[in-house]
Design a protein around this motif. Structure first.
Motif, PDB file in Angstrom:
ATOM      1  N   ILE A 102     159.201 -40.156 -65.863  1.00  0.00           N
ATOM      2  CA  ILE A 102     160.002 -41.356 -65.610  1.00  0.00           C
ATOM      3  C   ILE A 102     159.982 -42.270 -66.826  1.00  0.00           C
ATOM      4  CG2 ILE A 102     160.096 -43.483 -64.237  1.00  0.00           C
ATOM      5  CD1 ILE A 102     159.083 -41.779 -61.847  1.00  0.00           C
ATOM      6  N   LEU A 103     158.801 -42.463 -67.406  1.00  0.00           N
ATOM      7  CA  LEU A 103     158.680 -43.305 -68.607  1.00  0.00           C
ATOM      8  C   LEU A 103     159.480 -42.704 -69.764  1.00  0.00           C
ATOM      9  CD1 LEU A 103     157.440 -45.736 -70.027  1.00  0.00           C
ATOM     10  CD2 LEU A 103     155.438 -44.330 -70.528  1.00  0.00           C
ATOM     11  N   GLN A 104     159.420 -41.391 -69.902  1.00  0.00           N
ATOM     12  CA  GLN A 104     160.178 -40.726 -70.965  1.00  0.00           C
ATOM     13  C   GLN A 104     161.674 -40.962 -70.794  1.00  0.00           C
ATOM     14  OE1 GLN A 104     160.024 -36.440 -70.937  1.00  0.00           O
ATOM     15  NE2 GLN A 104     160.727 -36.289 -73.048  1.00  0.00           N
ATOM     16  N   ARG A 105     162.168 -40.817 -69.577  1.00  0.00           N
ATOM     17  CA  ARG A 105     163.597 -41.050 -69.320  1.00  0.00           C
ATOM     18  C   ARG A 105     163.983 -42.491 -69.658  1.00  0.00           C
ATOM     19  NH1 ARG A 105     162.670 -37.600 -64.810  1.00  0.00           N
ATOM     20  NH2 ARG A 105     162.428 -39.378 -63.411  1.00  0.00           N
ATOM     21  N   LYS A 106     163.110 -43.426 -69.312  1.00  0.00           N
ATOM     22  CA  LYS A 106     163.391 -44.837 -69.607  1.00  0.00           C
ATOM     23  C   LYS A 106     163.404 -45.089 -71.112  1.00  0.00           C
ATOM     24  CE  LYS A 106     161.836 -46.713 -65.224  1.00  0.00           C
ATOM     25  NZ  LYS A 106     160.865 -47.572 -64.525  1.00  0.00           N
ATOM     26  N   LEU A 107     162.470 -44.467 -71.827  1.00  0.00           N
ATOM     27  CA  LEU A 107     162.444 -44.630 -73.287  1.00  0.00           C
ATOM     28  C   LEU A 107     163.666 -44.001 -73.945  1.00  0.00           C
ATOM     29  CD1 LEU A 107     158.655 -44.072 -74.099  1.00  0.00           C
ATOM     30  CD2 LEU A 107     159.935 -46.210 -74.210  1.00  0.00           C
ATOM     31  N   LEU A 154     162.217 -53.985 -68.968  1.00  0.00           N
ATOM     32  CA  LEU A 154     163.137 -53.708 -70.080  1.00  0.00           C
ATOM     33  C   LEU A 154     162.624 -54.314 -71.379  1.00  0.00           C
ATOM     34  CD1 LEU A 154     166.607 -54.216 -68.347  1.00  0.00           C
ATOM     35  CD2 LEU A 154     165.595 -52.060 -69.117  1.00  0.00           C
ATOM     36  N   HIS A 155     162.050 -55.504 -71.288  1.00  0.00           N
ATOM     37  CA  HIS A 155     161.476 -56.151 -72.476  1.00  0.00           C
ATOM     38  C   HIS A 155     160.319 -55.314 -73.032  1.00  0.00           C
ATOM     39  CE1 HIS A 155     160.455 -59.412 -75.173  1.00  0.00           C
ATOM     40  NE2 HIS A 155     159.200 -59.348 -74.743  1.00  0.00           N
ATOM     41  N   ASP A 156     159.443 -54.823 -72.131  1.00  0.00           N
ATOM     42  CA  ASP A 156     158.317 -53.984 -72.558  1.00  0.00           C
ATOM     43  C   ASP A 156     158.808 -52.692 -73.211  1.00  0.00           C
ATOM     44  OD1 ASP A 156     156.535 -55.859 -71.612  1.00  0.00           O
ATOM     45  OD2 ASP A 156     156.154 -54.805 -69.716  1.00  0.00           O
ATOM     46  N   ILE A 157     159.822 -52.085 -72.614  1.00  0.00           N
ATOM     47  CA  ILE A 157     160.385 -50.847 -73.189  1.00  0.00           C
ATOM     48  C   ILE A 157     160.964 -51.129 -74.569  1.00  0.00           C
ATOM     49  CG2 ILE A 157     162.218 -49.134 -72.935  1.00  0.00           C
ATOM     50  CD1 ILE A 157     161.783 -49.325 -69.884  1.00  0.00           C
ATOM     51  N   GLY A 158     161.653 -52.269 -74.707  1.00  0.00           N
ATOM     52  CA  GLY A 158     162.201 -52.646 -76.015  1.00  0.00           C
ATOM     53  C   GLY A 158     161.112 -52.828 -77.052  1.00  0.00           C
ATOM     54  N   ASN A 159     160.002 -53.470 -76.660  1.00  0.00           N
ATOM     55  CA  ASN A 159     158.877 -53.646 -77.592  1.00  0.00           C
ATOM     56  C   ASN A 159     158.277 -52.303 -77.993  1.00  0.00           C
ATOM     57  OD1 ASN A 159     159.104 -56.425 -77.634  1.00  0.00           O
ATOM     58  ND2 ASN A 159     157.590 -56.739 -75.998  1.00  0.00           N
ATOM     59  N   GLN A 160     158.124 -51.402 -77.025  1.00  0.00           N
ATOM     60  CA  GLN A 160     157.586 -50.070 -77.327  1.00  0.00           C
ATOM     61  C   GLN A 160     158.493 -49.332 -78.310  1.00  0.00           C
ATOM     62  OE1 GLN A 160     157.159 -48.145 -73.538  1.00  0.00           O
ATOM     63  NE2 GLN A 160     155.286 -49.256 -72.986  1.00  0.00           N
ATOM     64  N   LEU A 161     159.793 -49.463 -78.094  1.00  0.00           N
ATOM     65  CA  LEU A 161     160.744 -48.787 -78.988  1.00  0.00           C
ATOM     66  C   LEU A 161     160.688 -49.383 -80.395  1.00  0.00           C
ATOM     67  CD1 LEU A 161     163.799 -48.308 -76.613  1.00  0.00           C
ATOM     68  CD2 LEU A 161     162.282 -46.544 -77.506  1.00  0.00           C
ATOM     69  N   ASN A 200     156.831 -47.382 -86.750  1.00  0.00           N
ATOM     70  CA  ASN A 200     155.958 -46.272 -87.146  1.00  0.00           C
ATOM     71  C   ASN A 200     156.761 -45.154 -87.808  1.00  0.00           C
ATOM     72  OD1 ASN A 200     153.697 -47.579 -86.134  1.00  0.00           O
ATOM     73  ND2 ASN A 200     153.808 -46.558 -84.151  1.00  0.00           N
ATOM     74  N   ILE A 201     157.926 -44.870 -87.269  1.00  0.00           N
ATOM     75  CA  ILE A 201     158.784 -43.817 -87.826  1.00  0.00           C
ATOM     76  C   ILE A 201     159.226 -44.201 -89.234  1.00  0.00           C
ATOM     77  CG2 ILE A 201     161.055 -42.714 -87.595  1.00  0.00           C
ATOM     78  CD1 ILE A 201     160.573 -42.836 -84.521  1.00  0.00           C
ATOM     79  N   ARG A 202     159.641 -45.451 -89.411  1.00  0.00           N
ATOM     80  CA  ARG A 202     160.083 -45.900 -90.728  1.00  0.00           C
ATOM     81  C   ARG A 202     158.944 -45.875 -91.740  1.00  0.00           C
ATOM     82  NH1 ARG A 202     163.882 -50.739 -88.461  1.00  0.00           N
ATOM     83  NH2 ARG A 202     165.760 -49.479 -88.204  1.00  0.00           N
ATOM     84  N   ALA A 203     157.743 -46.245 -91.307  1.00  0.00           N
ATOM     85  CA  ALA A 203     156.586 -46.220 -92.209  1.00  0.00           C
ATOM     86  C   ALA A 203     156.288 -44.785 -92.646  1.00  0.00           C
ATOM     87  CB  ALA A 203     155.368 -46.827 -91.522  1.00  0.00           C
ATOM     88  N   ARG A 204     156.331 -43.856 -91.721  1.00  0.00           N
ATOM     89  CA  ARG A 204     156.077 -42.442 -92.054  1.00  0.00           C
ATOM     90  C   ARG A 204     157.161 -41.907 -92.987  1.00  0.00           C
ATOM     91  NH1 ARG A 204     153.175 -38.469 -93.665  1.00  0.00           N
ATOM     92  NH2 ARG A 204     153.727 -36.461 -92.785  1.00  0.00           N
TER      93      ARG A 204
END
Length: 127
Positions: free
Chosen positions: A20-25, A38-45, A51-55
């Motif tokens: 469920i969390l994966q689908r939401k992300l 939705l705010h928490d999901i946005g922060n996680q994203l 992290n992706i940009r740093a890598r």
């Protein structure tokens, strides 16, 4: 045996929560989300994107360093070959002169060259 069944049920619940969390992300099934969720999901994203940009930046820097090292090696090789070439001008010019003299002497011996164009099968010609 009962404990294994309970662990299995708990694992199945955890797997379902993760799905469920994966689908939401991934932006699916967001209709049931509250504004806070939705705010928490946005922060996680945003954290994941950071992290992706740093890598990605790290990989690009490593690739640039590798290419610069290769460039230095090629420049050194180029300098070595230039020195080698400059150290042997007499030998090369002697060889060039020999080729030119051979070409000029061979053209003197065969000044007559046939340049006619014929269409069809070649035929025997008597000179």
């Amino acid at each position: 045996m009962q404990q294994l069944r309970q662990e299995s049920a708990n694992m199945a619940k955890k797997i379902e929560i993760i799905k469920i969390l994966q689908r939401k992300l991934l932006g699916q099934d967001l209709d049931s989300c509250s504004p806070e969720e939705l705010h928490d999901i946005g922060n996680q994203l945003e954290i994941s994107l950071s992290n992706i940009r740093a890598r990605k930046t790290q990989l690009f820097k490593e690739q640039i360093e590798q290419l610069q090292a290769k460039e230095r090696l090629l420049l050194m090789e180029n300098a070595r070959l230039t020195k080698q070439f400059e150290a042997q001008p007499l030998q090369q010019s002697t060889q060039s002169n020999q080729v030119v003299s051979y070409l000029s002497s061979s053209s003197k011996s065969s000044d007559i060259v046939e340049t006619d164009l014929y269409i069809g099968l070649p035929q025997m010609r008597c000179l």
